[in-house]
Design an enzyme around this catalytic site. Sequence first.
Site, mmCIF file in Angstrom:
data_model
loop_
_atom_site.group_PDB
_atom_site.id
_atom_site.type_symbol
_atom_site.label_atom_id
_atom_site.label_comp_id
_atom_site.label_asym_id
_atom_site.label_seq_id
_atom_site.Cartn_x
_atom_site.Cartn_y
_atom_site.Cartn_z
ATOM 1 N N HIS A 155 -13.778 -1.709 15.481
ATOM 2 C CA HIS A 155 -13.600 -0.255 15.001
ATOM 3 C C HIS A 155 -13.988 0.569 16.080
ATOM 4 O O HIS A 155 -14.659 0.339 17.084
ATOM 5 C CB HIS A 155 -14.559 0.163 13.977
ATOM 6 C CG HIS A 155 -14.484 1.431 13.224
ATOM 7 N ND1 HIS A 155 -15.356 2.536 13.712
ATOM 8 C CD2 HIS A 155 -13.726 1.820 12.206
ATOM 9 C CE1 HIS A 155 -14.836 3.576 13.105
ATOM 10 N NE2 HIS A 155 -13.944 3.370 12.294
ATOM 11 N N GLU B 79 0.928 -1.202 0.106
ATOM 12 C CA GLU B 79 0.041 -0.002 0.054
ATOM 13 C C GLU B 79 0.951 1.180 -0.011
ATOM 14 O O GLU B 79 1.869 1.156 0.930
ATOM 15 C CB GLU B 79 -0.858 -0.083 1.097
ATOM 16 C CG GLU B 79 -1.882 1.287 1.363
ATOM 17 C CD GLU B 79 -2.714 1.052 2.411
ATOM 18 O OE1 GLU B 79 -3.424 0.110 2.756
ATOM 19 O OE2 GLU B 79 -2.850 2.116 3.319
ATOM 20 N N ASP C 121 -12.449 8.769 7.356
ATOM 21 C CA ASP C 121 -12.805 9.451 8.686
ATOM 22 C C ASP C 121 -12.614 11.078 8.417
ATOM 23 O O ASP C 121 -11.686 11.478 7.731
ATOM 24 C CB ASP C 121 -11.435 9.158 9.766
ATOM 25 C CG ASP C 121 -11.552 7.671 9.926
ATOM 26 O OD1 ASP C 121 -12.684 7.154 10.617
ATOM 27 O OD2 ASP C 121 -10.491 7.007 10.113
ATOM 28 N N ALA D 32 -10.127 11.046 2.812
ATOM 29 C CA ALA D 32 -11.432 11.380 2.942
ATOM 30 C C ALA D 32 -11.772 12.454 2.439
ATOM 31 O O ALA D 32 -10.913 13.803 2.549
ATOM 32 C CB ALA D 32 -11.699 11.090 4.478
ATOM 33 N N ARG E 237 -15.321 3.819 4.485
ATOM 34 C CA ARG E 237 -15.929 4.982 4.974
ATOM 35 C C ARG E 237 -15.031 6.446 4.923
ATOM 36 O O ARG E 237 -15.310 7.487 4.382
ATOM 37 C CB ARG E 237 -16.668 4.594 6.247
ATOM 38 C CG ARG E 237 -17.423 5.802 6.565
ATOM 39 C CD ARG E 237 -17.780 5.833 8.380
ATOM 40 N NE ARG E 237 -16.497 6.230 8.805
ATOM 41 C CZ ARG E 237 -16.482 6.179 10.268
ATOM 42 N NH1 ARG E 237 -17.461 6.174 10.896
ATOM 43 N NH2 ARG E 237 -15.150 6.738 10.890
ATOM 44 N N HIS F 240 -8.071 3.074 -3.422
ATOM 45 C CA HIS F 240 -8.990 3.161 -2.255
ATOM 46 C C HIS F 240 -10.183 4.182 -2.552
ATOM 47 O O HIS F 240 -9.443 5.154 -2.958
ATOM 48 C CB HIS F 240 -7.899 3.469 -0.804
ATOM 49 C CG HIS F 240 -7.169 2.603 -0.338
ATOM 50 N ND1 HIS F 240 -6.562 2.414 0.909
ATOM 51 C CD2 HIS F 240 -6.402 1.600 -1.163
ATOM 52 C CE1 HIS F 240 -5.947 1.440 1.079
ATOM 53 N NE2 HIS F 240 -5.576 1.073 -0.058
HETATM 54 P P1 FAD Z 1 -17.432 1.276 7.950
HETATM 55 O O1 FAD Z 1 -17.393 -0.177 7.467
HETATM 56 O O2 FAD Z 1 -18.390 2.061 7.419
HETATM 57 O O3 FAD Z 1 -17.315 1.175 9.428
HETATM 58 C C1 FAD Z 1 -17.261 2.316 10.214
HETATM 59 C C2 FAD Z 1 -17.985 2.306 11.731
HETATM 60 O O4 FAD Z 1 -19.342 2.363 11.505
HETATM 61 C C3 FAD Z 1 -17.798 1.281 12.526
HETATM 62 O O5 FAD Z 1 -17.792 1.429 13.811
HETATM 63 C C4 FAD Z 1 -19.029 0.114 12.012
HETATM 64 O O6 FAD Z 1 -19.114 -0.875 13.017
HETATM 65 C C5 FAD Z 1 -20.093 1.417 11.777
HETATM 66 N N1 FAD Z 1 -21.068 0.755 10.700
HETATM 67 C C6 FAD Z 1 -20.725 0.291 9.515
HETATM 68 N N2 FAD Z 1 -21.882 0.258 8.810
HETATM 69 C C7 FAD Z 1 -22.891 0.540 9.473
HETATM 70 C C8 FAD Z 1 -24.155 0.846 9.286
HETATM 71 N N3 FAD Z 1 -24.854 0.279 8.220
HETATM 72 N N4 FAD Z 1 -24.918 1.346 10.027
HETATM 73 C C9 FAD Z 1 -24.490 1.746 11.607
HETATM 74 N N5 FAD Z 1 -22.980 1.747 11.828
HETATM 75 C C10 FAD Z 1 -22.356 0.806 10.794
HETATM 76 N N6 FAD Z 1 -9.063 5.994 5.203
HETATM 77 C C11 FAD Z 1 -9.104 6.823 4.351
HETATM 78 O O7 FAD Z 1 -9.864 7.961 4.436
HETATM 79 N N7 FAD Z 1 -8.443 6.318 2.947
HETATM 80 C C12 FAD Z 1 -7.681 5.284 2.717
HETATM 81 O O8 FAD Z 1 -7.446 5.081 1.710
HETATM 82 C C13 FAD Z 1 -7.996 4.417 3.656
HETATM 83 N N8 FAD Z 1 -7.466 3.167 3.812
HETATM 84 C C14 FAD Z 1 -7.683 1.955 4.271
HETATM 85 C C15 FAD Z 1 -7.329 0.869 4.081
HETATM 86 C C16 FAD Z 1 -7.670 -0.339 4.851
HETATM 87 C C17 FAD Z 1 -7.124 -1.622 4.616
HETATM 88 C C18 FAD Z 1 -8.257 0.058 6.160
HETATM 89 C C19 FAD Z 1 -8.787 -1.272 7.098
HETATM 90 C C20 FAD Z 1 -8.672 1.254 6.612
HETATM 91 C C21 FAD Z 1 -8.370 2.442 5.821
HETATM 92 N N9 FAD Z 1 -8.643 3.561 6.046
HETATM 93 C C22 FAD Z 1 -8.587 4.550 4.794
HETATM 94 C C23 FAD Z 1 -9.407 3.923 7.216
HETATM 95 C C24 FAD Z 1 -10.844 3.968 7.423
HETATM 96 O O9 FAD Z 1 -11.510 4.795 6.446
HETATM 97 C C25 FAD Z 1 -11.224 4.170 8.799
HETATM 98 O O10 FAD Z 1 -10.846 3.169 9.597
HETATM 99 C C26 FAD Z 1 -12.819 4.148 8.986
HETATM 100 O O11 FAD Z 1 -12.938 4.788 10.286
HETATM 101 C C27 FAD Z 1 -13.734 3.156 8.884
HETATM 102 O O12 FAD Z 1 -13.581 2.720 7.449
HETATM 103 P P2 FAD Z 1 -14.555 1.515 7.234
HETATM 104 O O13 FAD Z 1 -14.633 1.368 5.753
HETATM 105 O O14 FAD Z 1 -14.133 0.355 7.956
HETATM 106 O O15 FAD Z 1 -16.061 1.910 7.763
#
Ligand code: FAD
Length: 293
Positions: free
Chosen positions: A151, A17, A109, A51, A107, A77
Site C-alpha cells: 500500500h 467490478e 481514501d 469513501a 478503508r 464494497h
Molecule cells: P487498510 O487495510 O486499512 O490499509 C491502509 C493502510 O493502513 C496500509 O498502509 C496498511 O498497511 C495500514 N494499516 C492497516 N491496518 C492498520 C492498523 N491497524 N494500524 C496501522 N496501520 C494499518 N476504495 C473506495 O473508496 N471504494 C471502493 O469501493 C474501493 N474498492 C476497492 C477494491 C479493492 C479490491 C481494493 C484493493 C481497493 C479498493 N478501494 C476502494 C481502495 C482502497 O480503499 C484504498 O486502496 C485504501 O487506501 C486502502 O484500503 P484498504 O482496505 O486496503 O486499507
Amino acid sequence: MNIVDLYRDGEPVISFEFFPPKTERGYQSLFETIRDLKQLAPGFVSVTMGAGGSTRSQTVELVIRIERELGLTAMAHLPCLGSEREEIAHVLDSLQAGGIQNVLALRGDPPREATDFRHPEDGFDYANELTEFIAQRGGFTVGGGCHPEKHPEAESPEADLANLVLKVEAGAQFLVTQLFFDNEKFFDFVDRAREAGIQIPIVPGVMPITSVGGIRRMTSLGGGTIPPELDAELARIGEDDAAAQEIGVDWAILQCRELIEKGVPGIHFYTLNRSPATRRIHQALLEGGLVQP
Ligand code: FAD
C-alpha cells in the site's frame, strides 16, 4: 450465495467490478454491460462505494437491483473512512434487508484535495477495525483488499503484511488485490502472505488498460508498476488509446492465462463499467480451456 464457498469449488471464479454511474443514462448503459457480462457466468459481481459514503445509497440500491433483477450474486464494497459507526451499521442493515450477503470491507481514501473530509471520532481508521465490526455483527461473508506491491502509505512490505494479518485475524474470509501488471509481484506477495500465516483465498484483481493517460495516472497513485516490456509497448504508441486498448487486452490475456495455470482461486476484473475488453479476455481464456463455458 456465500462468495467464500465459490472459491472452495476448485474452478477459477470470474467476478466483475462496477461503480455506480452518475446519470440515468449511465445506469441504462451499466445494466446493458452487466447483462452482456452475465452471459459469461460470473461467480459474482461487485459494486464500489465512494469513501465517506459518497455513493452509499446508490451502491446499496445497485447491488440489491443486480441480485433481484438480474439474479447475480452481488457484493457491496464498504469503505469506512469518514463514516460513523452508526452510518456503517445502517448500511449493513439496508444490505441485509435487501438480501445481500457479501461485503468487501475497505478503508477507502479521502478524496485528493479534500480539506474538509471528516474523521468522526467513533469512526474506523483501518479496514481491520471495520472487518471486526462486521464479523462480530454477523450475517455477512467479509472480504478485504490487499496490495501486492505494498500500500502506498505503508512503511515497508513487511509492515503492510503485518497489518494484513490483523485484517485476516479480524475476520476477512478472502482477499482481492489491487490491480497489478506484473504477475511475479503477485506470486511473490502470495508466497509472503502464506509464510505470514494467511491461508484464505487471495484473488488477483486485473484491469485491462483502456487509455495511456489513465494508466499512467493510476500507476502514479500506487495502482501497480508497469513492467519494462509493457512500458516499451505503450511508449511506442504515444497517446493512441485504441492501440493502448489492444495492448491492454493482449497483456491481460497473458496475465490471466498464467494466473489461472498457476492455480489462482479466481480473477476479479476491474471492468470500468464496460464489457468489450473483459469479454475478449474471457473468450481467450475459454478458447484456452482455462475457464468453463
Ligand atoms: P487498510 O487495510 O486499512 O490499509 C491502509 C493502510 O493502513 C496500509 O498502509 C496498511 O498497511 C495500514 N494499516 C492497516 N491496518 C492498520 C492498523 N491497524 N494500524 C496501522 N496501520 C494499518 N476504495 C473506495 O473508496 N471504494 C471502493 O469501493 C474501493 N474498492 C476497492 C477494491 C479493492 C479490491 C481494493 C484493493 C481497493 C479498493 N478501494 C476502494 C481502495 C482502497 O480503499 C484504498 O486502496 C485504501 O487506501 C486502502 O484500503 P484498504 O482496505 O486496503 O486499507
